[in-house]
Design an enzyme around this catalytic site. Structure first.
Site, short mmCIF file in Angstrom:
data_model
loop_
_atom_site.label_atom_id
_atom_site.label_comp_id
_atom_site.label_asym_id
_atom_site.label_seq_id
_atom_site.Cartn_x
_atom_site.Cartn_y
_atom_site.Cartn_z
CB SER A 1 -0.96 0.01 1.19
OG SER A 1 -0.26 0.21 2.39
CE LYS B 1 -2.88 2.54 4.70
NZ LYS B 1 -2.49 1.54 3.75
#
Length: 193
Positions: A49, A97
């Site tokens: 990701s 993230k």
């Protein structure tokens, strides 16, 4: 107890290699736990990701001190515990993230670009432009909008919402494995254009 018997007892503990070994192990464990809890810890990357910035199985050091002295900023790569909405989906492991939106800002994703307060941000670090639309959405106080650098293959804020500051574990600081990609993860934050 005589002075000579006191000296024998203290001399026994000083010269006994087993006692010294136990003392060394306990001291190392306490120091290790203290460092991991309050200063820094190692993490590995389990998914794609955050490509291309982070690859699967990269190993990182997460530092935990900087947010005691300053607020997180746009562009920081953070590790955080699952939010309440993620816990409701039975997620237990920490996420990693990039911070894109700060408290109070309005974020929108459209036509392959991210806009903050109506202005496009520069994102040289993403794998490919996002092929989805999001928002516009105002970020609550003490919360952050986070997205993966692999925008189209990241389960992030555009699915499940914002990250409260209290859930942030720390900032990704340096990659220590693999050796050919060793180095700092600091990139110039994505300033508004």
């Amino acid at each position: 107890m005589t002075q000579s018997s006191k000296n024998k007892g203290s001399q026994f503990s000083k010269n006994n290699p087993w006692i010294e070994l136990i003392q060394t192990i306990v001291t190392a464990a306490v120091l290790s736990l203290g460092i991991r809890t309050f200063i820094a810890e190692a993490r590995y990357i389990p998914s794609s990701s955050m490509r291309p910035t982070l690859e699967v199985n990269d190993r990182l050091i997460i530092e935990k001190l900087s947010y005691l002295f300053r607020e997180p900023i746009r562009g920081d790569v953070i590790v955080f515990n699952p939010t309440e909405s993620l816990k409701a989906e039975n997620f237990k492991d920490a996420f990693i993230k990039r911070i894109i939106g700060l408290p109070g800002e309005i974020v929108e994703v459209k036509t392959g670009k991210v806009y903050v307060n109506g202005k496009k941000i520069s994102e040289e670090y993403i794998f490919e432009a996002p092929d989805y639309n999001y928002g516009p959405s105002r970020i609550p106080e003490d919360e952050y909008l986070v997205l993966g650098d692999n925008r189209n293959n990241s389960y992030d804020s555009h699915y499940w919402g914002f990250v409260p500051k209290k859930k942030i574990i720390g900032k990704a600081f340096v990659r220590f494995w693999p050796f050919d990609r060793l180095g700092s993860l600091y990139k110039q934050p994505a300033y508004l254009k």
